[in-house]
Design a protein around this motif. Structure first.
Motif, PDB file in Angstrom:
ATOM      1  N   TYR A  63      38.075 -20.428  40.864  1.00 37.34           N
ATOM      2  CA  TYR A  63      36.829 -20.493  40.087  1.00 37.34           C
ATOM      3  C   TYR A  63      37.065 -19.947  38.686  1.00 37.34           C
ATOM      4  N   THR A  64      36.260 -20.408  37.753  1.00 38.09           N
ATOM      5  CA  THR A  64      36.451 -19.986  36.365  1.00 38.09           C
ATOM      6  C   THR A  64      36.102 -18.505  36.234  1.00 38.09           C
ATOM      7  N   ALA A  65      36.834 -17.816  35.359  1.00 41.36           N
ATOM      8  CA  ALA A  65      36.605 -16.377  35.163  1.00 41.36           C
ATOM      9  C   ALA A  65      36.392 -16.127  33.678  1.00 41.36           C
ATOM     10  N   THR A  66      35.512 -16.915  33.100  1.00 40.95           N
ATOM     11  CA  THR A  66      35.226 -16.745  31.672  1.00 40.95           C
ATOM     12  C   THR A  66      34.094 -15.732  31.536  1.00 40.95           C
ATOM     13  N   SER A  67      33.977 -15.097  30.385  1.00 42.35           N
ATOM     14  CA  SER A  67      32.905 -14.111  30.245  1.00 42.35           C
ATOM     15  C   SER A  67      31.553 -14.807  30.152  1.00 42.35           C
ATOM     16  N   ALA A  68      30.544 -14.141  30.722  1.00 41.81           N
ATOM     17  CA  ALA A  68      29.203 -14.717  30.737  1.00 41.81           C
ATOM     18  C   ALA A  68      28.558 -14.482  29.378  1.00 41.81           C
ATOM     19  N   ASN A  69      28.807 -15.403  28.477  1.00 45.37           N
ATOM     20  CA  ASN A  69      28.138 -15.367  27.175  1.00 45.37           C
ATOM     21  C   ASN A  69      28.219 -16.769  26.592  1.00 45.37           C
ATOM     22  N   ILE A  70      27.411 -17.001  25.599  1.00 50.93           N
ATOM     23  CA  ILE A  70      27.489 -18.287  24.913  1.00 50.93           C
ATOM     24  C   ILE A  70      28.605 -18.175  23.885  1.00 50.93           C
ATOM     25  N   HIS A  71      29.298 -19.284  23.642  1.00 50.01           N
ATOM     26  CA  HIS A  71      30.428 -19.278  22.729  1.00 50.01           C
ATOM     27  C   HIS A  71      30.125 -18.505  21.442  1.00 50.01           C
ATOM     28  N   ALA A  72      31.080 -17.680  21.017  1.00 47.34           N
ATOM     29  CA  ALA A  72      30.995 -16.934  19.761  1.00 47.34           C
ATOM     30  C   ALA A  72      30.003 -15.771  19.802  1.00 47.34           C
ATOM     31  N   ARG A  73      29.418 -15.483  20.974  1.00 45.92           N
ATOM     32  CA  ARG A  73      28.605 -14.269  21.097  1.00 45.92           C
ATOM     33  C   ARG A  73      29.357 -13.270  21.967  1.00 45.92           C
ATOM     34  N   GLY A  74      28.962 -12.009  21.866  1.00 45.26           N
ATOM     35  CA  GLY A  74      29.675 -10.955  22.587  1.00 45.26           C
ATOM     36  C   GLY A  74      29.501 -11.056  24.097  1.00 45.26           C
ATOM     37  N   PRO A  75      30.456 -10.511  24.860  1.00 42.45           N
ATOM     38  CA  PRO A  75      30.322 -10.486  26.316  1.00 42.45           C
ATOM     39  C   PRO A  75      29.355  -9.377  26.744  1.00 42.45           C
ATOM     40  N   HIS A  76      29.000  -9.352  28.022  1.00 39.75           N
ATOM     41  CA  HIS A  76      27.964  -8.427  28.472  1.00 39.75           C
ATOM     42  C   HIS A  76      28.386  -7.547  29.633  1.00 39.75           C
ATOM     43  N   TYR A  77      27.914  -6.295  29.586  1.00 39.47           N
ATOM     44  CA  TYR A  77      28.154  -5.338  30.656  1.00 39.47           C
ATOM     45  C   TYR A  77      26.907  -5.162  31.520  1.00 39.47           C
ATOM     46  N   SER A  78      25.782  -5.750  31.114  1.00 35.04           N
ATOM     47  CA  SER A  78      24.589  -5.678  31.955  1.00 35.04           C
ATOM     48  C   SER A  78      23.878  -7.027  31.946  1.00 35.04           C
ATOM     49  N   ILE A  79      23.224  -7.333  33.086  1.00 33.35           N
ATOM     50  CA  ILE A  79      22.563  -8.630  33.256  1.00 33.35           C
ATOM     51  C   ILE A  79      21.364  -8.760  32.307  1.00 33.35           C
ATOM     52  N   ASP A  80      20.595  -7.677  32.177  1.00 43.51           N
ATOM     53  CA  ASP A  80      19.415  -7.780  31.312  1.00 43.51           C
ATOM     54  C   ASP A  80      19.812  -8.094  29.870  1.00 43.51           C
ATOM     55  N   ALA A  81      20.857  -7.421  29.382  1.00 42.57           N
ATOM     56  CA  ALA A  81      21.312  -7.680  28.013  1.00 42.57           C
ATOM     57  C   ALA A  81      21.736  -9.144  27.872  1.00 42.57           C
ATOM     58  N   PHE A  82      22.394  -9.654  28.904  1.00 40.47           N
ATOM     59  CA  PHE A  82      22.850 -11.047  28.896  1.00 40.47           C
ATOM     60  C   PHE A  82      21.648 -12.005  28.877  1.00 40.47           C
ATOM     61  N   LEU A  83      20.705 -11.788  29.805  1.00 39.05           N
ATOM     62  CA  LEU A  83      19.557 -12.707  29.903  1.00 39.05           C
ATOM     63  C   LEU A  83      18.714 -12.703  28.638  1.00 39.05           C
ATOM     64  N   ASN A  84      18.664 -11.557  27.970  1.00 35.40           N
ATOM     65  CA  ASN A  84      17.885 -11.477  26.731  1.00 35.40           C
ATOM     66  C   ASN A  84      18.389 -12.407  25.641  1.00 35.40           C
ATOM     67  N   THR A  85      19.668 -12.814  25.742  1.00 33.40           N
ATOM     68  CA  THR A  85      20.225 -13.680  24.696  1.00 33.40           C
ATOM     69  C   THR A  85      19.989 -15.159  25.012  1.00 33.40           C
ATOM     70  N   LEU A  86      19.413 -15.462  26.188  1.00 31.76           N
ATOM     71  CA  LEU A  86      19.362 -16.856  26.643  1.00 31.76           C
ATOM     72  C   LEU A  86      17.980 -17.486  26.496  1.00 31.76           C
ATOM     73  N   SER A  87      17.983 -18.775  26.140  1.00 26.16           N
ATOM     74  CA  SER A  87      16.737 -19.538  26.143  1.00 26.16           C
ATOM     75  C   SER A  87      16.408 -19.900  27.591  1.00 26.16           C
ATOM     76  N   GLU A  88      15.164 -20.314  27.852  1.00 28.24           N
ATOM     77  CA  GLU A  88      14.781 -20.722  29.209  1.00 28.24           C
ATOM     78  C   GLU A  88      15.642 -21.880  29.689  1.00 28.24           C
ATOM     79  N   LYS A  89      15.990 -22.767  28.749  1.00 31.34           N
ATOM     80  CA  LYS A  89      16.797 -23.937  29.110  1.00 31.34           C
ATOM     81  C   LYS A  89      18.177 -23.505  29.621  1.00 31.34           C
ATOM     82  N   LYS A  90      18.758 -22.522  28.927  1.00 30.72           N
ATOM     83  CA  LYS A  90      20.062 -22.011  29.347  1.00 30.72           C
ATOM     84  C   LYS A  90      19.956 -21.339  30.712  1.00 30.72           C
ATOM     85  N   LYS A  91      18.901 -20.550  30.881  1.00 27.11           N
ATOM     86  CA  LYS A  91      18.748 -19.826  32.150  1.00 27.11           C
ATOM     87  C   LYS A  91      18.689 -20.794  33.324  1.00 27.11           C
ATOM     88  N   GLU A  92      18.066 -21.970  33.100  1.00 27.27           N
ATOM     89  CA  GLU A  92      17.952 -22.945  34.182  1.00 27.27           C
ATOM     90  C   GLU A  92      19.310 -23.465  34.646  1.00 27.27           C
TER      91      GLU A  92
END
Ligand code: ADP
Ligand code: MG
Length: 357
Positions: A137-166
């Motif tokens: 399975y892919t082991a890429t960092s959970a972030n959108i290209h060119a944005r920083g990686p995340h150590y917490s889920i809330d910080a990650f979700l805050n960067t996402l649009s509803e479309k991305k979350k889906e």
């Protein structure tokens, strides 16, 4: 989008559920030894397409894959027996191994030069998930290209649009992850010596050693010092020691102290820094730092390390990963920089891997 808070009680069920989502071509956000990762079945066209749709990532930017072990890795990359031997010393661990792809995993995951990054992490969740599925399975960092990686889920979700979350089918929340550095990239794809990269700087693997007593560790420290002592007449020598509490960083530093005939080197844990006169012909001072208590780059500035970046100085840093930006610290001053990764294998066994910048 389903979110599960991972606990020891639901651990097994969560891994089973993640495996099933991946088997059906879904995307799973998972905790790793570094940052939150984004998993997709690396053999599935549909799953990988979905991953790239999420990441907005340009093609040719490689995405590494997590595999079970070195034997499993052989299915996806070309690796000779010498390389396998070297890798068996450093894996599982926080490395991404780059080798020529066999194009068995989805070629979209490869770099432009048709190499593929392999992860064999020393992290229970990743290892158990690997064992549960019959594909990498892919082991890429959970972030959108060119944005920083995340150590917490809330910080990650805050960067996402509803479309991305889906697009995310399952999120496995394991709380705030320890702020570990991203994995070191070990590029074995070229025919020359292993050239390594850390961030943008090139690293070269210089020595690997397994020790089983503190005395052996001290001897290893001396052997490394002997390799570089002649360079100290012209430029300072920096040993950057990385390893957990009790790994043997202070023991290693004491080995250097013995060789230089300083007074007995003690752990500077509570003072950050000690300076020792030596009886060595080239190295006049040993500067021993312990960065355990360093919390930010201002603390590093207070140490005024730049004044010590002079010929005849040996600088040793415990918890060297906290030194911050090395290029900034060196500020183009000449120096020999050696990174030493120490892994405790068991109570007495220590694995040393030394890289030269
Ligand atoms: P650190 O400075 O990395 O926190 P220390 O050097 O203070 O760690 O402690 C290392 C501990 O591990 C010591 O108690 C030492 O006796 C023990 N030890 C056991 N085996 C080894 C080995 N092979 N090399 C170094 N230390 C070892
Ligand atoms: Mg120490």
């Amino acid at each position: 989008m389903k979110r599960i808070l991972l606990t020891s009680e639901n651990w097994q069920n969560t891994i089973t559920e993640a495996a099933s989502v991946l088997s059906n071509g879904g995307l799973v956000v998972f905790p790793s030894d570094t940052v939150y990762g984004l998993a997709a079945n690396a053999l599935s066209q549909r799953a990988v397409d979905k991953l790239f749709m999420f990441k907005d990532r340009p093609r040719g930017k490689a995405v590494s894959i997590a595999v079970k072990d070195l034997a499993d890795a052989q299915k996806y990359v070309h690796m000779d027996s010498a390389q396998q031997k070297t890798l068996s010393v450093i894996l599982p661990g926080a490395y991404t191994i780059v080798l020529p792809a066999r194009h068995v995993a989805n070629p979209k995951l490869e770099a432009e030069d048709q190499t593929l990054g392999i992860r064999i992490a020393d992290y229970p969740f990743m290892r158990e998930l690997s064992r549960k599925v019959d594909f990498p399975y892919t082991a890429t960092s959970a972030n959108i290209h060119a944005r920083g990686p995340h150590y917490s889920i809330d910080a990650f979700l805050n960067t996402l649009s509803e479309k991305k979350k889906e697009l995310l089918d399952l999120i496995i929340d394991y709380g705030e992850l320890p702020h570990n550095l991203p994995s070191t990239i070990v590029n074995l794809s070229s025919p020359e010596l292993p050239a390594l990269r850390k961030g943008s700087s090139k690293l070269k693997l210089v020595k690997q050693k397994i020790t089983t007593t503190p005395e052996e560790t001290k001897m290893f420290a001396v052997s490394l010092l002997k390799k570089y002592e002649h360079t100290v007449a012209e430029k300072p020598l920096l040993f950057i020691l990385q390893g957990d509490l009790g790994a043997g960083k202070t023991v290693f530093s004491q080995g250097l102290g013995n060789c230089l005939q300083t007074v007995h080197v003690v752990s500077p844990t509570f003072v950050l820094y000690y300076e020792y006169e030596t009886k060595h012909s080239v190295i006049s001072k040993l500067h021993h730092f312990d960065l355990y208590r360093v919390e930010n780059t201002d603390d590093i500035k207070l140490l005024e390390i730049e004044h010590l970046l002079q010929p005849k100085n040996l600088l040793v840093f415990e918890w060297g990963e906290r030194i911050g930006s090395l290029p900034q610290l060196l500020n183009n001053k000449p120096a020999t920089v050696i990174f030493i990764q120490i892994d405790a294998i068991d109570e007495k066994t220590r694995k040393f891997t030394a890289y030269e910048l």
